[in-house]
Scaffold this active site. Structure first.
Site, PDB file in Angstrom:
ATOM      1  N   LYS A 173      -6.229  -1.484   5.501  1.00 33.95           N
ATOM      2  CA  LYS A 173      -6.844  -0.742   6.603  1.00 33.95           C
ATOM      3  C   LYS A 173      -5.763  -0.123   7.477  1.00 33.95           C
ATOM      4  O   LYS A 173      -5.025  -0.827   8.149  1.00 33.95           O
ATOM      5  CB  LYS A 173      -7.696  -1.681   7.477  1.00 33.95           C
ATOM      6  CG  LYS A 173      -8.548  -0.894   8.454  1.00 33.95           C
ATOM      7  CD  LYS A 173      -9.127  -1.733   9.548  1.00 33.95           C
ATOM      8  CE  LYS A 173      -8.362  -1.637  10.834  1.00 33.95           C
ATOM      9  NZ  LYS A 173      -8.208  -0.282  11.400  1.00 33.95           N
ATOM     10  N   GLU A 248       3.661  -9.155  12.102  1.00 34.68           N
ATOM     11  CA  GLU A 248       4.754  -8.385  12.731  1.00 34.68           C
ATOM     12  C   GLU A 248       4.193  -7.824  14.023  1.00 34.68           C
ATOM     13  O   GLU A 248       3.346  -6.932  13.999  1.00 34.68           O
ATOM     14  CB  GLU A 248       5.193  -7.238  11.806  1.00 34.68           C
ATOM     15  CG  GLU A 248       5.740  -7.676  10.472  1.00 34.68           C
ATOM     16  CD  GLU A 248       7.021  -8.480  10.608  1.00 34.68           C
ATOM     17  OE1 GLU A 248       7.718  -8.331  11.626  1.00 34.68           O
ATOM     18  OE2 GLU A 248       7.306  -9.281   9.707  1.00 34.68           O
ATOM     19  N   CYS A 282       8.279  -0.268  17.485  1.00 35.57           N
ATOM     20  CA  CYS A 282       8.354  -1.658  17.948  1.00 35.57           C
ATOM     21  C   CYS A 282       9.799  -2.065  18.237  1.00 35.57           C
ATOM     22  O   CYS A 282      10.050  -2.992  18.984  1.00 35.57           O
ATOM     23  CB  CYS A 282       7.731  -2.574  16.917  1.00 35.57           C
ATOM     24  SG  CYS A 282       8.477  -2.385  15.297  1.00 35.57           S
ATOM     25  N   GLU A 384       5.041  -5.292  27.089  1.00 36.18           N
ATOM     26  CA  GLU A 384       5.340  -4.175  26.197  1.00 36.18           C
ATOM     27  C   GLU A 384       4.582  -2.929  26.648  1.00 36.18           C
ATOM     28  O   GLU A 384       3.355  -2.946  26.706  1.00 36.18           O
ATOM     29  CB  GLU A 384       4.932  -4.536  24.758  1.00 36.18           C
ATOM     30  CG  GLU A 384       5.356  -3.495  23.767  1.00 36.18           C
ATOM     31  CD  GLU A 384       4.869  -3.786  22.346  1.00 36.18           C
ATOM     32  OE1 GLU A 384       3.719  -4.198  22.176  1.00 36.18           O
ATOM     33  OE2 GLU A 384       5.662  -3.580  21.406  1.00 36.18           O
TER      34      GLU A 384
HETATM   35  P1  NAD Z   1      -3.266  -3.107  17.325  1.00 35.92           P
HETATM   36  O1  NAD Z   1      -2.981  -4.551  17.276  1.00 35.92           O
HETATM   37  O2  NAD Z   1      -4.230  -2.607  18.336  1.00 35.92           O
HETATM   38  O3  NAD Z   1      -3.827  -2.573  15.932  1.00 35.92           O
HETATM   39  C1  NAD Z   1      -3.114  -2.724  14.723  1.00 35.92           C
HETATM   40  C2  NAD Z   1      -4.091  -2.691  13.580  1.00 35.92           C
HETATM   41  O4  NAD Z   1      -4.932  -3.844  13.672  1.00 35.92           O
HETATM   42  C3  NAD Z   1      -5.033  -1.501  13.583  1.00 35.92           C
HETATM   43  O5  NAD Z   1      -5.284  -1.104  12.244  1.00 35.92           O
HETATM   44  C4  NAD Z   1      -6.286  -2.060  14.215  1.00 35.92           C
HETATM   45  O6  NAD Z   1      -7.464  -1.368  13.867  1.00 35.92           O
HETATM   46  C5  NAD Z   1      -6.285  -3.470  13.663  1.00 35.92           C
HETATM   47  N1  NAD Z   1      -7.034  -4.442  14.459  1.00 35.92           N
HETATM   48  C6  NAD Z   1      -7.291  -4.420  15.792  1.00 35.92           C
HETATM   49  N2  NAD Z   1      -8.027  -5.496  16.139  1.00 35.92           N
HETATM   50  C7  NAD Z   1      -8.224  -6.222  14.999  1.00 35.92           C
HETATM   51  C8  NAD Z   1      -8.895  -7.433  14.725  1.00 35.92           C
HETATM   52  N3  NAD Z   1      -9.518  -8.135  15.669  1.00 35.92           N
HETATM   53  N4  NAD Z   1      -8.878  -7.896  13.446  1.00 35.92           N
HETATM   54  C9  NAD Z   1      -8.241  -7.214  12.479  1.00 35.92           C
HETATM   55  N5  NAD Z   1      -7.606  -6.041  12.688  1.00 35.92           N
HETATM   56  C10 NAD Z   1      -7.585  -5.556  13.949  1.00 35.92           C
HETATM   57  O7  NAD Z   1      -1.857  -2.379  17.464  1.00 35.92           O
HETATM   58  P2  NAD Z   1      -1.582  -0.845  17.638  1.00 35.92           P
HETATM   59  O8  NAD Z   1      -1.927  -0.467  19.048  1.00 35.92           O
HETATM   60  O9  NAD Z   1      -2.178  -0.097  16.507  1.00 35.92           O
HETATM   61  O10 NAD Z   1       0.017  -0.800  17.447  1.00 35.92           O
HETATM   62  C11 NAD Z   1       0.918  -1.019  18.466  1.00 35.92           C
HETATM   63  C12 NAD Z   1       1.463  -2.424  18.397  1.00 35.92           C
HETATM   64  O11 NAD Z   1       2.030  -2.671  17.128  1.00 35.92           O
HETATM   65  C13 NAD Z   1       2.601  -2.663  19.385  1.00 35.92           C
HETATM   66  O12 NAD Z   1       2.408  -3.909  19.999  1.00 35.92           O
HETATM   67  C14 NAD Z   1       3.839  -2.681  18.506  1.00 35.92           C
HETATM   68  O13 NAD Z   1       4.929  -3.416  19.013  1.00 35.92           O
HETATM   69  C15 NAD Z   1       3.300  -3.296  17.274  1.00 35.92           C
HETATM   70  N6  NAD Z   1       4.168  -2.999  16.140  1.00 35.92           N
HETATM   71  C16 NAD Z   1       4.935  -3.999  15.631  1.00 35.92           C
HETATM   72  C17 NAD Z   1       5.792  -3.736  14.579  1.00 35.92           C
HETATM   73  C18 NAD Z   1       6.653  -4.814  13.974  1.00 35.92           C
HETATM   74  O14 NAD Z   1       7.142  -4.592  12.885  1.00 35.92           O
HETATM   75  N7  NAD Z   1       6.841  -5.927  14.613  1.00 35.92           N
HETATM   76  C19 NAD Z   1       5.849  -2.447  14.031  1.00 35.92           C
HETATM   77  C20 NAD Z   1       5.055  -1.454  14.601  1.00 35.92           C
HETATM   78  C21 NAD Z   1       4.201  -1.744  15.645  1.00 35.92           C
END
Ligand code: NAD
Length: 481
Positions: A173, A248, A282, A384
């Site tokens: 997804k 991650e 990130c 963040e």
């Molecule tokens: P998010 O957690 O809102 O969403 C990430 C993904 O998870 C999306 O596909 C979303 O639809 C899905 N999701 C949301 N709620 C869910 C649930 N309850 N169950 C299953 N899936 C769910 O994050 P975002 O806003 O898309 O991305 C930004 C975040 O990602 C920041 O915190 C950033 O630091 C982090 N990030 C981390 C890394 C890393 O490698 N550590 C890399 C890139 C981004």
């Protein structure tokens, strides 16, 4: 209006729910496509397809799987320009960035794991006069890959490629905010000869289809990249089901600048580590800790450099900063800028929305923002923000820099800038981060372990770590007569 569809069992399908979500182009603020709001029925179809495909895919030789994944990499590369434009339109990032980073990296991810799997071996442990242990590593079965919006295809492929290479079937997804390039992958996979049902891409919201993937009993492992709060929710569901989990998560990364650096050179590098992809990586450094001896000189040069940065629409070849990903995210970032002021921060540059000319007048552009005067303990320096906002702080000793650097709940990445090898070693050794760069930032070798400590995650991606995650080890002991 374009309708994106799910990719299930080798076919593009409308969602069983019949419902769609808006997909917005952040550079204009306009809806340009609709994406499926998938539900349980769509997931059931994908799981059934993956179950049928698993014996076929896992039964293929490593060479056959590798060849298909190499063709998949070549398929993306052959359509590079189309992928670049699609990624920028979905995310708001400069096309130049998508062309140099996002899409080439997605190609490399498939290429890397297609070849890595040919060299992946498991261990044997000989017991003198007693017998031999050998360990097999088999694919897990059906795995779930859930990715965020900031580096859409780059992070999507970073999970899918090792999962497929190891012989698993995948239900993936992408973020509902940036679904487009993931949706193109189905066509490429089919052309590359990937059997139907091996890769299934479902679109929709996190709380709906994301949550359903995490909770499905036939999906045995979850690889997730996204926010820490979401990671916590996922762990709450997956852990009692004893699923393998790779998380991650977020970061609040420090950039440590020591007094012996070349200031002009470091300013340019730190600009990149702070504001690449509008600060939405990130690994971007958002707390810039500068030794007090050079604080004023660094600040003056840095602010001058940041002020000269070009904020523009993604297809502008001069754009250094594009649009942030959504209106909601832009408002969140602006909210943090207001909070920084309430906490006593001084805005040295930026702090405002930028309005471009038509047709980009409603796009989500922010001026890169530099703040000073805040203690490390305040919310601006602890939470963040994930946007083009950095905070400058002056430190007086190595100990103080280290204390501040480590004093957040996160532990993802740090960069250290110094010519003194002893300082570099001391800092690198004591920083509580999964990744430390010295005199560099975002230099990536796909063989290295990638991930964070503390609330930045659990497990590591990359190289053998990823292939180990996506396989189940079994130790077999044979006794000598
Ligand atoms: P998010 O957690 O809102 O969403 C990430 C993904 O998870 C999306 O596909 C979303 O639809 C899905 N999701 C949301 N709620 C869910 C649930 N309850 N169950 C299953 N899936 C769910 O994050 P975002 O806003 O898309 O991305 C930004 C975040 O990602 C920041 O915190 C950033 O630091 C982090 N990030 C981390 C890394 C890393 O490698 N550590 C890399 C890139 C981004």
């Amino acid at each position: 209006m374009e309708f994106i569809e799910n990719f299930i069992d080798g076919k593009y399908l409308a969602p069983a729910t019949g419902q769609y979500l808006d997909n917005v182009n952040p550079s204009t603020g306009q809806v340009y496509a609709k994406i499926p709001r998938s539900g349980d029925q769509d997931l059931s179809l994908a799981v059934a397809a993956a179950k049928r495909a698993f014996p076929i895919w896992s039964g293929m030789s490593v060479n056959e799987r590798s060849a298909i994944l190499l063709r998949l990499a070549a398929g993306i590369e052959a359509r590079m320009d189309e992928f670049v434009v699609a990624e920028s339109r979905d995310n708001g990032k400069p096309e130049k960035l998508a062309a140099h980073v996002d899409i080439p990296r997605a190609v490399s991810n498939f290429h890397f794991f297609a070849t890595a799997i040919e060299h992946f071996s498991s261990e044997s442990h000989y017991m003198e006069g007693i017998g031999i242990n050998f360990t097999t590593r088999k694919p897990i079965g059906i795995v779930g890959c859930i990715s965020p919006w900031n580096l859409p295809l780059y992070l999507f492929s970073w999970k899918i490629a090792p999962a497929l290479a190891a012989g698993n079937c995948v239900i993936a997804k992408p973020s509902e905010i940036t679904p487009y390039t993931a949706s193109l992958l189905g066509q490429i996979a089919t052309e590359a000869g990937l059997p139907a049902g091996v890769l299934n891409v479902l679109h929709g919201t996190g709380p709906e289809i994301g949550n359903a993937i995490v909770a499905h009993p036939s999906i045995k492992a979850i690889s997730f990249t996204g926010g820490t709060a979401t990671g916590e929710q996922i762990a709450r569901i997956a852990a009692p089901m004893f699923k393998k989990l790779s998380l991650e998560l977020g970061g609040k990364n420090p950039t440590l600048i020591f007094p012996d650096v070349d200031i002009e050179q470091t300013v340019k590098e730190v600009f990149r580590s702070s504001f690449s992809n509008q600060g939405q990586i990130c690994l971007c450094g958002s707390r810039i800790l500068v030794h007090e001896k050079i604080y004023d000189a660094f600040k003056t040069a840095f602010v001058r450099w940041v002020e000269s940065a070009i904020v523009s629409y993604p297809s502008d070849p001069k754009a250094q900063i594009g649009a942030v990903v959504s209106k909601g995210h832009m408002d969140k970032i602006l909210g943090y800028i207001e909070l920084a002021k309430e906490e006593g921060g001084r805005i040295l540059t930026g702090g405002v929305r930028v309005h471009l000319e038509a047709p980009y007048q409603d796009g989500y552009y922010l001026a890169p923002t530099v703040i000073e005067g805040l203690p490390n303990t305040c919310r601006t320096n602890q939470e963040e923000i994930f946007g083009p906002v950095v905070s400058l702080m002056a430190f007086s000793s190595e100990e103080q820099a280290l204390d501040w650097a480590n004093d957040t709940k996160y532990g993802l990445a740090a960069s250290v800038w110094t010519k003194d090898l002893n300082v570099a070693h001391r800092m690198a050794d004591r920083l509580e981060m999964g990744i430390v760069w010295v005199n560099s930032w975002l230099v990536r070798d796909l063989r290295t372990p990638f991930g964070g400590m503390k609330d930045s995650g659990v497990g590591r991606e990359g190289g053998w770590e990823a292939l180990r995650f996506f396989t189940e080890p079994k130790n077999i002991f044979i006794k000598h007569e």
